[in-house]
Each structure stands twice: as C-alpha cells, then as structure tokens.
Write an enzyme that holds these catalytic residues in place. Structure first.
Site, PDB file in Angstrom:
ATOM      1  N   CYS A   1       0.834  -1.210   0.000  1.00 14.11           N
ATOM      2  CA  CYS A   1       0.000   0.000   0.000  1.00 14.11           C
ATOM      3  C   CYS A   1       0.866   1.257   0.000  1.00 14.11           C
ATOM      4  O   CYS A   1       1.745   1.405   0.860  1.00 14.11           O
ATOM      5  CB  CYS A   1      -0.908   0.000   1.225  1.00 14.11           C
ATOM      6  SG  CYS A   1      -1.853   1.525   1.406  1.00 14.11           S
TER       7      CYS A   1
ATOM      8  N   ASP B   1     -21.027 -13.399  22.182  1.00 13.29           N
ATOM      9  CA  ASP B   1     -20.174 -12.680  21.225  1.00 13.29           C
ATOM     10  C   ASP B   1     -20.178 -11.207  21.633  1.00 13.29           C
ATOM     11  O   ASP B   1     -20.812 -10.364  20.999  1.00 13.29           O
ATOM     12  CB  ASP B   1     -20.727 -12.872  19.800  1.00 13.29           C
ATOM     13  CG  ASP B   1     -19.851 -12.208  18.740  1.00 13.29           C
ATOM     14  OD1 ASP B   1     -18.739 -11.757  19.076  1.00 13.29           O
ATOM     15  OD2 ASP B   1     -20.292 -12.136  17.576  1.00 13.29           O
TER      16      ASP B   1
ATOM     17  N   CYS C   1      -1.422   5.960   6.870  1.00 12.56           N
ATOM     18  CA  CYS C   1      -2.848   5.741   7.071  1.00 12.56           C
ATOM     19  C   CYS C   1      -3.214   5.239   8.460  1.00 12.56           C
ATOM     20  O   CYS C   1      -4.116   5.774   9.094  1.00 12.56           O
ATOM     21  CB  CYS C   1      -3.353   4.776   6.005  1.00 12.56           C
ATOM     22  SG  CYS C   1      -4.902   3.993   6.380  1.00 12.56           S
TER      23      CYS C   1
ATOM     24  N   GLN D   1     -20.879  -8.434   9.962  1.00 13.67           N
ATOM     25  CA  GLN D   1     -19.448  -8.726   9.923  1.00 13.67           C
ATOM     26  C   GLN D   1     -18.822  -8.176   8.643  1.00 13.67           C
ATOM     27  O   GLN D   1     -19.401  -8.288   7.566  1.00 13.67           O
ATOM     28  CB  GLN D   1     -19.218 -10.235  10.013  1.00 13.67           C
ATOM     29  CG  GLN D   1     -19.614 -10.846  11.346  1.00 13.67           C
ATOM     30  CD  GLN D   1     -18.581 -10.616  12.449  1.00 13.67           C
ATOM     31  OE1 GLN D   1     -17.600  -9.903  12.262  1.00 13.67           O
ATOM     32  NE2 GLN D   1     -18.799 -11.221  13.591  1.00 13.67           N
TER      33      GLN D   1
ATOM     34  N   CYS E   1     -13.385 -10.772  20.212  1.00  9.01           N
ATOM     35  CA  CYS E   1     -12.577  -9.927  19.330  1.00  9.01           C
ATOM     36  C   CYS E   1     -11.448  -9.250  20.115  1.00  9.01           C
ATOM     37  O   CYS E   1     -10.771  -8.374  19.596  1.00  9.01           O
ATOM     38  CB  CYS E   1     -13.454  -8.881  18.640  1.00  9.01           C
ATOM     39  SG  CYS E   1     -14.328  -7.797  19.775  1.00  9.01           S
TER      40      CYS E   1
ATOM     41  N   CYS F   1      -7.989   1.452  -1.446  1.00  6.80           N
ATOM     42  CA  CYS F   1      -7.616   0.699  -0.242  1.00  6.80           C
ATOM     43  C   CYS F   1      -7.592  -0.781  -0.612  1.00  6.80           C
ATOM     44  O   CYS F   1      -8.609  -1.338  -1.042  1.00  6.80           O
ATOM     45  CB  CYS F   1      -8.623   0.956   0.867  1.00  6.80           C
ATOM     46  SG  CYS F   1      -8.276  -0.006   2.349  1.00  6.80           S
TER      47      CYS F   1
ATOM     48  N   ASP G   1     -30.985  -9.339  22.800  1.00  7.48           N
ATOM     49  CA  ASP G   1     -30.078  -8.222  22.517  1.00  7.48           C
ATOM     50  C   ASP G   1     -30.720  -6.976  23.126  1.00  7.48           C
ATOM     51  O   ASP G   1     -31.950  -6.887  23.218  1.00  7.48           O
ATOM     52  CB  ASP G   1     -29.886  -8.041  21.009  1.00  7.48           C
ATOM     53  CG  ASP G   1     -28.648  -7.215  20.686  1.00  7.48           C
ATOM     54  OD1 ASP G   1     -27.626  -7.797  20.285  1.00  7.48           O
ATOM     55  OD2 ASP G   1     -28.691  -5.976  20.849  1.00  7.48           O
TER      56      ASP G   1
END
Length: 460
Positions: A80, A390, A86, A293, A417, A169, A343
């Site tokens: 890149c 999650d 960036c 996602q 994550c 990108c 949720d």
C-alpha cells in the site's frame, strides 16, 4: 516500610540496541532493555534493531527504529502506498504466514498474562487464515475533506487528525473503492460543499459504501451535516449514469459535533432501503446503520468454528446472547433443540425475528440482557444447555459472568474480538466451575493486528 518504586532507566531520545521478542496486541514489536518493556512500532519478532526512545513512562517505553542489525525473514514490503501514513493496517510489512503465527501468539500472551491455564493441555489450534488476504472488507467508511481545493476521502492518520486521501484501499472490496472514487468526483464536479470539522460547516461528511459479496448489490450512504441536499436531483442522475449498478442510495443526517459517523435520521434517496447479503444458506437484509461482519468469507469460518465448539446433538437448549440480527443463532439452529436469543437493541431483535421467519426457523427473541432472561427462563422451567456469547471488545459484564455461573449451562462458547478481555473472563468463569477446553484463533482482518477467537468452556 515502603519500597521505593523502580524507576525506568531509559531517557527520552536515548538510543540503544534491542532484540524483539514478541508482537504486541497492537502489532508493535516488544523487547526488553534493562528489564523494562519497550514497544517499537514496525519491528518484528526475532529482529535486532537500534532504536530511539520517543516516549517514557514509569511502566514502559515506546521507541522508533533507527537502524536494523538483523531483519526477520518474514519481513516484506508493504504494497500500500500510504501504509505508513494511514494507520488502518498494522501488519502489511509481515508475511501472511507470519501474521497467522503471531496472532496465535498474541492470544497465548493474553492467557499467560491473565491466567494460570496451561495452553499445552487444551486444544489450542493454529489461526484460521484466508486464501486471498486482500480486498476482503465489504464496507468502506471514508471521511471526506478538502486538500488544495480538491475533494479527498480517506482515513485519519494514526494518533493525529490529518486526513489521508486513499484512492484505492487494498483491503477493501474493489467495488467499494470504485464507488467512493466516483462519488468524490461527482461531488467535485457539482461543487457540493464538504464538511469542515473545525468550523462545523459544510455538507458532506462521510462516504459509506457496502457491497453484497454474494448478491452483487451495492449500497451508497452519504452522511451529511444538513438535511437539505444541494443539487440532489443532479447528484442522483450522475450516480445513476456513472454507477448504474448501485442498488441503494441513502442519506444519513448527522448535524452533531461528534466523532460518531451516523446520526439518527436516515432517508432513502433512490433504490432499495436495505442491501441483501448471504452467509452460507442464509439471506440478510441490511440497513445502512445495521451491524454486519466486515469479512463475509471469514465470518462463515468463524461461525463454523463456534458451531463445532458448541458440539450440538439436537438435544440442547441453546442461547445466543448479544444476538444482533441473529446471525450466529441461525447458523447453529438446525442442531439445537430450541434456540432463544436476546439483545439490548430493539431494532436488532426486530431484524432477527424477520431473519428467522424468512428461513422458517422457530426461535424466541427478547429485548434485554442475558443476565435478566437466563434466570427468568429458569424460573419458568426452561434451562440453557449451551450459551453462545459474542460480546464487544470490553468483554462480558461481571453480572453476566455471575449469571452464567449461577445458571450452570453445560457449555459456554465465547466468540471474542479481544484476547485480553477473553482471558480475563475465562479466568473469572474458571473460578465458578468452568474449564477451558479449546481455543481457535480466526483471522477476520488480515494485514491488521486484530484477532478473533472461539473459546469453549465446559462445566466441571
């Protein structure tokens, strides 16, 4: 008698040799000088460098590379052209094989730091990677600005407020790049004003483009500081002429002084309100603000890993906590006796119900927290056998950890994550009678330092 604090024996501006031992959680090299931790951006494990301290605190120092004495065989040239400016990617200078290996080690380091679990005694798998680790992101979110009278769109440079123009990108799907560049040109040609953050004036703030990998649909969302759209009809004509494949053009109004991208008001300017995308056999309808996602290819692998960890036989009551629009729950529903999900976001539950109905899947969806619903269902005589979580990067709330320990599901499948919060939460769950059985890292974001993991915990 109080012991004196150990003072860091490194001074700002000091140069010293350093051997890089490991990769840190943000992709930086980690070494030790005079028994003090030193973080070096851009350095790779196994390298020997001379570095210069740029920031010193009583716990650690950060340094920059002055010269290399020995380079890693995994070092490569970042393709890149704006990689160093960036800040969106951190690992383009590391071979992909090296990235997968070091991401597994980042997970290992988190468990070494926060737990006493011997990872040699569990199923700790190698990182699941991609065949083609480029052009994988289905959503592009580029801030708009002006440079010498020219409209630019890109990301802010690391630790600064300098906007870096990104013509292409290489981790974004190529279609999202094309849409962004064309919209930039239309805005320039029609002299539509661009938002100035300091003056809090101007119209266009952000260009958000999303593509359906499997459906070929494109969604263009323009985040604007004002509702009144100058030269709107001309703009839409040009989008239709230059980008005939765009299926949805949306305006989102955000007039606040904020770093949040989206505001509360969304207007459909042309085409469909929602973009259609598929994961495996499932179809999802996504509004401009809906979470989905970002790497659909790896998402299927992540969900497969979660389903495998759940070990369902058709006899288990399954809970999908933090269910969002219901993706993971739907993925495992065919092997569950009954699926229940929750949720805190009402719109997500509405979408989850629609998604389940569209696929003829019977499931219970509730607005609220798992720590409320799990005990409530248990009082009604329904008990969860497997709970899938999650959570966001901050991990599980302590109240949910307490609830899981109290309601005793047989298995907890934790999709994470953030290796640090995963390790901390596993430690807390271990105190409540759960044992870590397996860990599966998954590379959802190649060329970046992020790593996802699927952990399986079983009740002792």
């Amino acid at each position: 008698m109080n012991q004196p604090k150990t003072e860091l024996k490194i001074n700002k501006g000091q140069r010293f040799p350093l051997t890089i031992k490991r990769m840190g959680i943000d992709g930086e090299g980690v070494g030790f000088f005079k028994r003090q931790v030193v973080f070096v951006q851009g350095a790779l494990p196994g390298e020997e460098v001379v570095c210069e301290a740029v920031k010193v605190s009583h716990k650690f120092a950060t340094a920059k590379i002055v010269k290399y004495r020995k380079k890693s065989p995994d070092r490569t040239t970042a393709p890149c052209p704006v990689y160093d400016e960036c800040g969106g990617c951190q690992l383009q200078h590391l071979s992909y094989e090296g990235q997968l290996r070091e991401k597994k080690d980042v997970v290992r380091q988190a468990f070494e730091r926060y737990t006493k679990i011997d990872l040699e005694k569990i199923d700790f798998h190698n990182t699941i990677g991609m065949d083609e680790p480029w052009h994988y992101r289905n959503k592009s979110q580029m801030q708009v600005g002006l440079a010498k009278g020219k409209v630019i769109a890109g990301l802010y440079s690391s630790n600064s407020h300098k906007l870096v123009d990104i013509p292409e990108c290489i981790v974004q799907h190529s279609q999202t790049n094309k849409v962004t560049q064309t919209v930039k040109q239309i805005v320039q040609d029609l002299k539509i004003s661009v938002y100035n953050e300091r003056k809090h004036k101007g119209f266009l703030r952000t260009i958000v483009t999303r593509v359906g990998f499997k459906t070929g649909e494109w969604q263009l969302a323009l985040v604007t500081a004002e509702k009144e759209f100058p030269r709107k009809e001309l703009f839409l004509e040009e989008v239709n002429r230059r980008l005939p494949d765009v299926t949805s053009v949306i305006q989102n109004v955000n007039s606040e002084k904020t770093s949040l991208v989206f505001g509360d008001e969304t207007i459909v300017l042309s085409g469909k309100e929602k973009l259609e995308e598929k994961l495996g056999e499932f179809t999802f309808h996504l509004s401009a603000r809906a979470f989905f996602q970002l790497n659909p290819i790896q998402t299927e692998k992540l969900y497969d890993a979660a389903k495998k960890a759940a070990g369902l036989t058709g006899e288990e009551n399954v809970v999908d906590a933090y269910c969002g629009v219901g993706t993971i729950g739907l993925w495992v529903a065919d092997k569950a006796k009954e699926l229940r999900s929750m949720d805190v976001i009402e719109e997500s539950i509405a979408d989850a119900k629609k998604n389940a109905a569209n696929h003829n899947i019977e499931a219970v969806y509730e607005v609220g927290k798992a720590e409320t619903w799990l005990p409530k269902w248990e009082k009604q005589g329904w008990k969860a056998d497997v709970v899938i979580v999650d959570p966001p990067r901050s991990g599980l709330d302590s109240s949910l950890i307490d609830t899981l320990i109290r309601t005793t599901p047989k298995r907890i499948v934790y999709v994470s994550c953030n290796p640090s919060t995963l390790a901390k939460n596993v430690k807390d769950l271990s105190k409540g009678g759960y044992k870590l059985k397996s860990l599966q890292p998954v590379d959802m974001f190649p060329q970046t330092a992020q790593v996802e993991s699927v952990a399986l915990l079983e009740r002792n």
